[in-house]
Each structure stands twice: as C-alpha cells, then as structure tokens.
Write an enzyme that holds these catalytic residues in place. Structure first.
Site, PDB file in Angstrom:
ATOM      1  N   ASP A  10       0.806  -1.206   0.000  1.00 26.49           N
ATOM      2  CA  ASP A  10       0.000   0.000   0.000  1.00 26.49           C
ATOM      3  C   ASP A  10       0.851   1.272   0.000  1.00 26.49           C
ATOM      4  OD1 ASP A  10      -2.010   1.809   0.108  1.00 26.49           O
ATOM      5  OD2 ASP A  10      -2.721   1.279   2.114  1.00 26.49           O
TER       6      ASP A  10
ATOM      7  N   ASP B  83      -0.886   5.612  -7.146  1.00 25.53           N
ATOM      8  CA  ASP B  83      -1.274   4.753  -6.034  1.00 25.53           C
ATOM      9  C   ASP B  83      -1.205   3.284  -6.447  1.00 25.53           C
ATOM     10  OD1 ASP B  83      -2.259   4.134  -3.481  1.00 25.53           O
ATOM     11  OD2 ASP B  83      -4.308   4.048  -4.227  1.00 25.53           O
TER      12      ASP B  83
END
Ligand SMILES: *[C@@H]1O[C@H](CO)[C@@H](O)[C@H](O)[C@H]1NC(C)=O
Length: 498
Positions: A177, A375
């Site tokens: 992440d 991301d």
C-alpha cells in the site's frame, strides 16, 4: 514567367508546405512522437478472464520457507532487496461464479478505497483535530485508546508480497500500500484475530522482538502518540468500521533470500476487527516516516504489477536502479500529507492528440489541494470531470467504428467486442512535466467487464465532493515497472519490465 521560374515557385511552395507540416508536430510533442493506436488482443484478454476463476491455487501458492541464514543489511547502505508480488486472485480462491461478478466486486472495493483516500486527503488538508478522532476512538476497547490513523481496509488490496518477520524469520503475506505508512501484522496473543493464510506471528518465538518505548522517535512520529506503561501503542481504523490495534514494536524484517533489516518499527495487532482478507497485515510504502522505504532509508523502491487476472508474479524491489529507457517525471511533496506520492503531469493525449485540459487541473494549489497521485492500491485511474470528459469525448470520437454498448459499474464508455479477436484502439498517453509521454498499451486502456466480450474505457470520476484529487491507478500500471526514486524525487515508468 519563364518555365524555370514556375519550377522554382512550385518547389519553394512545396518546401514551405513541408516546413509548416513539420513544425506542427514540434508544437505538440516536445519528445518522442506519441503512438496514435494500439492493438488490443481481445481473445487473449477473454481467455485470461475465463481462466482467473479456475486457478490451480496449489501450484501458485508460494510457500517457500527460508532455510539459509540471511544476509544482514545495514540501514541506508542501499542494499538491494527483492520479494515477489502476487495479484490477489492468485492467492485467494475466487468465490465468484462468473467473471462479471468478480469485476463488479473489484470495482466496489475500488470505490471504497478511493472514498477513504479522498477522506484521508481532506482530513489532512483540514488539519486533524483531536475532536475529529473521537468517534473512531469509541470503536476501540477503552484501555487501548491508541494513536489513530485512518487507513484502507485490507479488503481493498489487490497485490501482496511475502515478507519475513522475526528471528528466525517466518513468512507472511502482506498487502502492498503506497497510500499508507504503517507496517502491521496480526500478533499472538490475540484479543481478536481474523483468519489469515499463514500461522499468526508469535513474538515469543522470535529473538529479535523488542517493545518500543513511548519516548522513541518512532512512537513520537505519530501525530498523537498513545502509550501504556511507557510502551508505544498503535491503532489504524478503516472507513468501513474495521480496525487493527496493538503494540508498536521493533522487529527484524526480511526480504526473501535477498537480506534482512533490523530494528523496524511495526504494529503488532492484538485486536483486529473487520473485513480483512487472509493476508497477515499491511506493508505501508507511503512517503511518511514510518513506512518501510523510510525506515530502511531506501534510495528507491519499485514494483511491477502483473495483470490482475494473471497467475504469474513479479517483484517489489528496494534500492534498484530504474532501466535507462524509462519515462520519468517529478515526485512532488505535499506539505499537508507526506504519505501520498504526487507527480508532475501536464496533460493527456488520445490518439496522439493533446486534449484541451487546463494544466491547473493536475496541479496542487498553494493550500495543498488538488494534484495527482500515483497509487498502488487504487485500480482505476480517477480524473477530475474536466479531464475525464475531454478524454472520454476524444476516445468516443476515435472509436466510432467499434460497436458501443451500455455502461457497467463506474464506466460509461463500453464496447461489445464479442465478434472481434483484435481491435485497434486510440492510445491514451500521460504527458508528464519535463516533456516525456507515457503511452499506455491497449490492455491498460480497455478493461474486460465480463467474459462475453464487453470492454470499457478504464477511467472514472472521483467521488463527488472530493478535494480535487486525481489518482493514477494500478490497472493503468499493469505490466510496467514503476520506480519511486526517492533520493532524486523522480518517478520512472518502464513498460514491459515485469
Ligand atoms: C454483442 O454482440 C453479439 C453479436 O456480435 C451479440 O450476439 C450479443 O448479444 C451482444 N451483446 C450485448 C451485451 O449486447
């Protein structure tokens, strides 16, 4: 006029025409000319979509335990580390009956993630006040009122790595992440632990486990440090009501057979509630001080994501040099939120033609609002309405020959390609600041949404009321090595380097 004068006039006109024509591409493209079309292998995409529900999980589960003693690495000496990265479907047997329901579930998870990303961004822009955290604290057991950080439910993660924790190292699946910083995993004894694939980490069987004092810089790195009996506590709460909380501790983290690093601060989750999937925890790769790249003082890290539907794997690497032929842009800091990786983007092109989008659409303003981030956890690229409409309109204009069909989920631009084996689609390119362009391959532009041949333009709008944040998602990054050159604040894309 003499015949040779006609001749001269004729040639100078042609010469003039050529000069004008050759000047035009220069005005648009400051670097290599962008390609105008890319070929989509419809049959191959559909074959992969049909296969994903029937993976033979026994053959793809990477269960190798380390046998040989690992090399010890010094923090900051730029040792090269590499671990495998697996897409979600290669780890968890899909419970979906058909490909369409799998896709709709992914899109649902993706919307939840984008919602929490934008909430996190808005909170950072507003400045977190203690009073804002109260409702979240009420979710936690009273005696464990901990530093609260909002994060993303592991349920939304699509890519996982296997890392070792402790001495001797035990392997655990961790969700990657770049949108969060803290590293955490479930720990014994559990007040509550959800089911995970690997046995739960037991600190009593690790000789490198140490508690972390409240006064330590790692504990003080939390916005609001929480402590009990002089020891540091952590807590991460997720938008969907799930959370993880426990002790912040010091452990050794190892990277397969490529080495290990001592003294990493990570969360040892004793109470873990909610909709987590079978990974042991989360690997925070964000730009904040508690993330793994920051703690090991990595000069860079990179990953390459294989297709979501692929049964293959690729690697997550630290301190490797990006290939020299990569397309680069700047990594930008947002003083309001260090976690997110903002990048310099000037515009977009479709079919080789720049779209009429004001550059300000992708720029962060003086208050930190706006901008575009890259991301690892968001699947579908989210663009502000001005950019999205320009992209969609140009794409539709250049695909009039393809049979269009109704929208699906977040997508409003879809095609019925069931009677095609390959199609030509206009390329979509990111025009980065500094003049380089990245043209996406066709399979990162159109996403199959069922196994019958419906494909959609894989871009979407952010949630309404979001603070003007645009996001480059992992569907657009598939097959590309993405290198975060932290030492030089550069981001590099290397197509076909998985
Ligand atoms: C797609 O097109 C095929 C024929 O080319 C047709 O049989 C099928 O019903 C269409 N699917 C949808 C969802 O419209």
């Amino acid at each position: 006029m003499a015949p040779n004068a006609y001749f001269c006039f004729f040639f100078s006109t042609i010469f003039f025409a050529f000069s004008v024509i050759s000047l035009f591409p220069l005005a648009f493209s400051r670097d290599l000319p962008e390609t105008t079309h890319a070929s989509l292998d419809v049959s191959a995409s559909l074959e992969q979509a049909r296969a994903v529900l029937n993976f033979d999980h026994e053959t793809v589960k990477p269960l190798v335990q380390q046998k040989e003693p690992l090399q010890q690495a010094q923090v900051g000496n730029s040792s090269f580390f590499s671990v495998q990265v697996y897409p979600r479907e290669s780890l968890y047997k899909s419970s979906h009956e058909d490909y369409k329901s799998l896709v709709l579930a992914r899109l649902e998870r993706d919307s939840v993630r984008v919602e929490s990303l934008t909430t996190k961004f808005q909170l950072a822009l507003d400045g977190v006040k203690k009073s804002d955290l109260k409702p979240v604290e009420e979710l936690l057991p009273e005696d464990l009122s901990t530093p609260v950080v909002s994060g993303f439910s592991l349920g939304s993660a699509e890519y996982f790595s296997r890392l070792g924790v402790g001495t001797p190292a035990k392997p655990f699946y961790m969700a990657l992440d770049t949108g969060s910083d803290i590293i955490w995993l479930q720990c014994k004894p559990c007040a509550h632990c959800y089911q995970q694939y690997d046995p739960i980490f037991d600190p009593t069987s690790s000789s490198s486990y140490k508690s972390l004092s409240c006064a330590s810089p790692q504990c003080q790195a939390f916005q609001i440090p929480r402590c009990r009996a002089g020891k540091c506590l952590y807590g991460v709460s997720y938008g969907d009501g799930s959370y993880t909380t426990g002790d912040m501790v010091i452990e050794t983290v190892s990277f397969g057979s490529s080495g290990e690093v001592n003294n990493i601060a990570l969360g040892c989750g004793r109470d873990n509630e909610g909709l987590f999937v079978g990974a042991a925890g989360l690997l925070g790769l964000g730009g904040g001080s508690l993330s793994l790249p920051s703690q090991i003082k990595a000069s860079s890290f990179s990953y390459c994501f294989v297709d979501l539907d692929s049964s293959k794997s690729s690697t997550l690497e630290f301190n490797s040099v990006p290939p020299s032929d990569s397309v680069t842009t700047t990594l930008l800091k947002n003083e309001k939120i260090h976690t997110f990786y903002f990048i310099g983007l000037d515009g977009l092109s479709v079919g080789g033609m720049p779209l009429p989008i004001p550059a300000s659409v992708f720029q962060m303003d003086a208050s930190g609002k706006g901008g575009i981030i890259i991301d690892s956890g968001t699947a579908i690229t989210r663009l502000q309405i001005q950019a999205y409409n320009a992209l969609r309109d140009a794409f539709v204009r250049l695909t009039r020959d393809l049979p269009s069909t109704g929208g699906v989920g977040l997508f409003d631009t879809c095609y019925n390609l069931s009677s095609h084996t390959t199609v030509q689609v206009p390329t979509v390119s990111f025009r980065f600041s500094g003049g380089k362009s990245l043209s996406l391959p066709a399979k990162n532009i159109l996403i199959p949404v069922d196994s019958a041949g419906t494909f959609c333009l894989a871009f979407a709008l952010p949630p309404p009321k979001s603070p003007s944040l645009s996001i480059i998602g992992n569907f657009q990054q598939q097959g590309t090595r993405v290198s975060y050159d932290l030492a030089n604040s550069r981001l590099a894309f290397s197509p076909n380097k998985c």
